[in-house]
Structure formats: C-alpha cells, structure tokens
Scaffold this active site. Sequence first.
Site, PDB file in Angstrom:
ATOM      1  N   CYS A 188      59.551  -4.945  19.523  1.00 50.02           N
ATOM      2  CA  CYS A 188      59.254  -5.935  20.563  1.00 50.02           C
ATOM      3  C   CYS A 188      60.547  -6.304  21.276  1.00 50.02           C
ATOM      4  CB  CYS A 188      58.648  -7.178  19.922  1.00 50.02           C
ATOM      5  SG  CYS A 188      58.415  -8.534  21.085  1.00 50.02           S
TER       6      CYS A 188
ATOM      7  N   CYS B  51      50.519  -6.738  20.923  1.00 46.54           N
ATOM      8  CA  CYS B  51      51.776  -7.327  21.386  1.00 46.54           C
ATOM      9  C   CYS B  51      51.849  -8.823  21.072  1.00 46.54           C
ATOM     10  CB  CYS B  51      51.993  -7.087  22.874  1.00 46.54           C
ATOM     11  SG  CYS B  51      53.676  -7.508  23.371  1.00 46.54           S
TER      12      CYS B  51
END
Lengths: 149, 456
Positions: free
Chosen positions: B400, B221
């Site tokens: 994302c 991430c």
Amino acid sequence: MAFSILGLLAVVLEFFRGWLWFIGLFLLLDFALTFYFLKRSAGCKTCWVLPAYVTVGFGVFIFVLAMITLPTITKSSWAALSGIDYLALIGASIGFGTLFAILAFPFMLNLLGIRSRPRPTSQATRTETPPQPQTSPQPQPAMAEKIAD
Amino acid sequence: MSSQDEKHAKDAVTRALKHSGLSRRDFLKLSSGGALLAGAAAGTGGMLYPAAARAVPTNARIVIVGAGAAGLSCATRLARELDGADITLIDRRQDHYYQPGLTLVGTGVWQTEKLLDRNRRYVPSNVNWIHDMVAEYDPDNNRVVTETGRAVDYDFLMVATGLQVNYTAIDGMSENLIGHRGVGCVYDKPELAERTWQLIDQFVNEGGVGLFTRPRGDMKCAGAPLKVTMLVESRMKERGTRDRAEMHYLPPGTGLFSQPHTDDFLRKNFPERSIHIHWDHPLKAIDPERKTATFATPLGDETLDYDFIHVVPPMSAPDSLRNSELAAREIPFTGWLEVDRFTLQHKRYPNVFGAGDINGVPIGKTAASVKAQVPVAVENMIRTIQGNQLNPGYDGYTSCPLITELGQAILVEFDYDLKMKPSFPFISPYQEHWVPWVMKDRLLLAAYRAMLRGRI
C-alpha cells in the site's frame, strides 16, 4: 516483492508506451543527423570538442532544471523531500540531463562540428600558386638587390 | 545419408551459391549473421516473455472467470505458458478501470481519463472471450453457467471475479446517492470517484464536519479510506482552509491498519493533524435528507451530523460465488473462495484455483497482491496439469503506497506475518517520502499494465 531487471524494463516500456512513436521519431532524426554530419564532414576539418562541450553544457542545464522543477512537476515540493528523496532527485536529474544531452549531440555536431568547408575542385587543380602575402616588413638583402636590378 | 548423396548435396549448394554470386565463405558469414539476428530477436522476445520457451503442451480446457486485473494477468500467462490449451475468459465488461487510481481521482489528483482502458487490449488472441457473466458454478460437474444460460465445461477453473460492493448493506445508502447530499465514495467506479471529488472540492473550500468511515470485514485496498482522509486534510492545508473543518475518522474496530508499525504511525499522525478517531464505529445507516449518519457502537447507536461523509460500504464475494459450492463455509472467510493460502488451490476441488480479491486469505485484496498471487496460481495450475507437486509460493505479500500528504507517501509492503517486506530496501517503510509518492503518481500504472500483459 522482487523486481527483476527485465521486469523493470517491462515497466519502463509501459511507461513510455504512449510516447514510443515520438521517441522513435526523435531517434530516427538523430540517426539521420549523425549520418548527414558524417557525409558532410568528408574531406573537411571537423571539430568534436566544441559540440561535446556545448552538449555537456546543455545536459548540465537540463540537470539543474530537473533538480529545481521535478518536485513541483510531480505535485510535490522541496519541503516534502528527505533523505533518500534527495538521492533519487539527483539520480533522476542526472538521467534527464544525460538523455537530453545524448539526444542533442547530433544537432550540436551539425551546428558546430565542421570547422572548414572542402575546397572546390577548380581550386584544387590550379597550377598557378596564388601570390603569397609579404610577411616581413623589410625586404631581404638578396631580394632588395633583385629589385634594384 | 550416403557419401554419394552428401556429395550431390554439396555440389547442389555450390552451384546455387555460384549462381547467386556468393562464395561459400560469404554464405557461411551471412548464415552466422542471420543466426545471430534470429537469436537476438528470440532473446528480445524472451526478455519480455521469459516463459515462452518452455510452453507446456496440453489440450486442457481452462476457464477463467473475470477479466479484471487478476483474470487478464492469468489469461496472458496461461496463454503463453501452455501450448494447445483451450482457454476461455468469461466477463461481460469491455471497459477496464485502473482501480488503484480511484483514490487519486476522488481527491482531485488525477483526471478520470487516466483510469480508463479497454479489456480488448490485453486479451491474448488465442483466448476465447465470452462476453457474459457467470451466474452459477457447478464444480461437481466441472461446469459454469452464464447469465444467458450458456453452460461452459472445463478441466481447470481459475476464479478471478473480484468482489462486489454492497451499498445496500447500509440503511439509506445507494450508489445513486454518491455525489449528492454530501455523500462520497471513491470505491468501485471512476464516475463515482469523480462525483466524490466534486463534493470534496466543495468541502475543502467551505469546511464543515467531515466523517470518514470504513466497514467491517474484508475489503479491497484497506488503505484507501485512510488515504482519502489524509488527502482531504492535506488539500485543506494547501488552500489554507483547515481551520474551517472538523474531521472525524470512524473505524469499525480498534485498529487503523493491519500492519502494526503503520498502525502506530497513524495513531500518532491523526491526532497531530486534528483528525479525531472514534473507535468501534461501523456505519449502520445514513439519512441524506437530514445529513446524518448512524453508527452501531458498543454503547448503542450514535448519530452524527455531517457536511461531507466518505462512505465505504461492506464488501463481499459476488453473489454467484458466495452461493456456490466453491465458497468457504467457515469464519473468517465465509463466502470467499476457499483456497489454500499458500498454493491458491481450492481446498476441496483440486482443479480450481483463485487469484485476486476473491480469495479467502487473511490479507491481500490489492493490485500488488494480484501481482504476487497470479504467478503462483498459474504455476500451480500448470503443475496440476503436469501432475507435479504444488509450489506454496504465495506468502501473503501485499502493498500500500499510503499517501499521507500531497507529495508524500509511505511504501508499506508486508506479508501474512505482517512483517515488512520492502521491494526496495533503500526506501524506508516507516517514514514518509517523496519517492513512494512519485511511484504511486507516475510509475505504478505502468507496472499495472505490465502485469496485465504478464510481463511482471
């Protein structure tokens, strides 16, 4: 990434997983109320229009409430909305309004859907006709003669 | 069957129907109703488990290493799509964390409880779960050895270990520091994210100097350090304390985000919010007593004071895999699982596949990548079992939901070519919106759980 309709359904199922028992209970209650209404209304004069109107009104109320509160409930604000967000907000609010209206309709039917109660059996089998109230203020001439006799 | 046998059978059926008080017509009606119901039931099952009808018969021994998002998804899919396979899952961890929510816990948007789950809920009943960790891979002998010394043989191996966070790669840093002396980190564990929120909460109220770092190399991430920075700034604006703080973002190179459009957006957005960007500043050391951080810049080491620092340590493949024959030996994927980026099959061991963070692929250490990788890795393992040609189906998809403010986000989705690949064309990947925020805050956890159950 493509999401299939079934994939979206699976996500919706997961979203409501913790609430499924409550939703199930509510749906059961709704079915029971609908069944109860149909049973109660046998032989009665029913009215579907008034409950429908009130339900729609309730749905509209929920729609407006959702429109106003959804941004805040989602830890955002109206200021953060733009473009597609307004459409999404309207869509979600319509969804909430419709859902609550559907859930509320059986309640409304039971509250407002029966106009008159069935007559008791003893009344239905009576041979005597009850005295009719006089509708005209002045007696008819023929009737007046009878009275004079 | 002879005509006489047929007549006997018909007579027997008629007698049985007469006995139960049913006419033949009623019986046919009931039968067709039952068939419809059965069909509907099967159809409903098929809706949620679309591949169940075409389970492939095999007696292959399959080992899945890791019970994270990728491991569990693989387990549920393989268990459903194979008939007769001997599937073993190896992982000691009983708890399951929803890692995409760590940023939200670390910035006070969510409570920790929302992240917590149990692996048991997702492990299929026909999967053998060994509560241990793999210590050694022996792909030449098709075997893994666990930390307790148990050897497990396999015909096919799915590596889904995830990655490890190397706190000690930064001098002076340790996991125990998180939550103390102004050191925060939202990666890795819910309790660390919770401790980080306590510090951020204090920083948002009191202000001071805030340093926000990100490491060199591959990490999970990669948007999280950016999200934390922007959410802290947003919290300060919300509380009216923004003028009390000086905020610095320190990337290790000269970019903020791999996707060029998003990178452009951030390059404009950060200065507009008075978040100062210091290019080429990888964190080298930290001195929690003096509250200073040292960065290895091209011009030499630079030490900065801080009141709050968000440390993102370097990440790597777990040591057991990094030191095995399965690891890539060449740059840029040194140490990660050496897989073909499209088929996710190991380049040297065709009976080994990878899914999730462990894969040595250019992008994609996110839960969204897991969602895209697992169906491809599982399909290709099954195709290998059947002797069929592999499907080069993974295009590098990753996503994302880049939170820019409380209540707003950009839904960034792209592939190996760094081209935007929006799932929902009506949501712009170039603008901040409320809808992606709602998705991140409310819907993605449900999508994640559906993924663990192999339904999406």
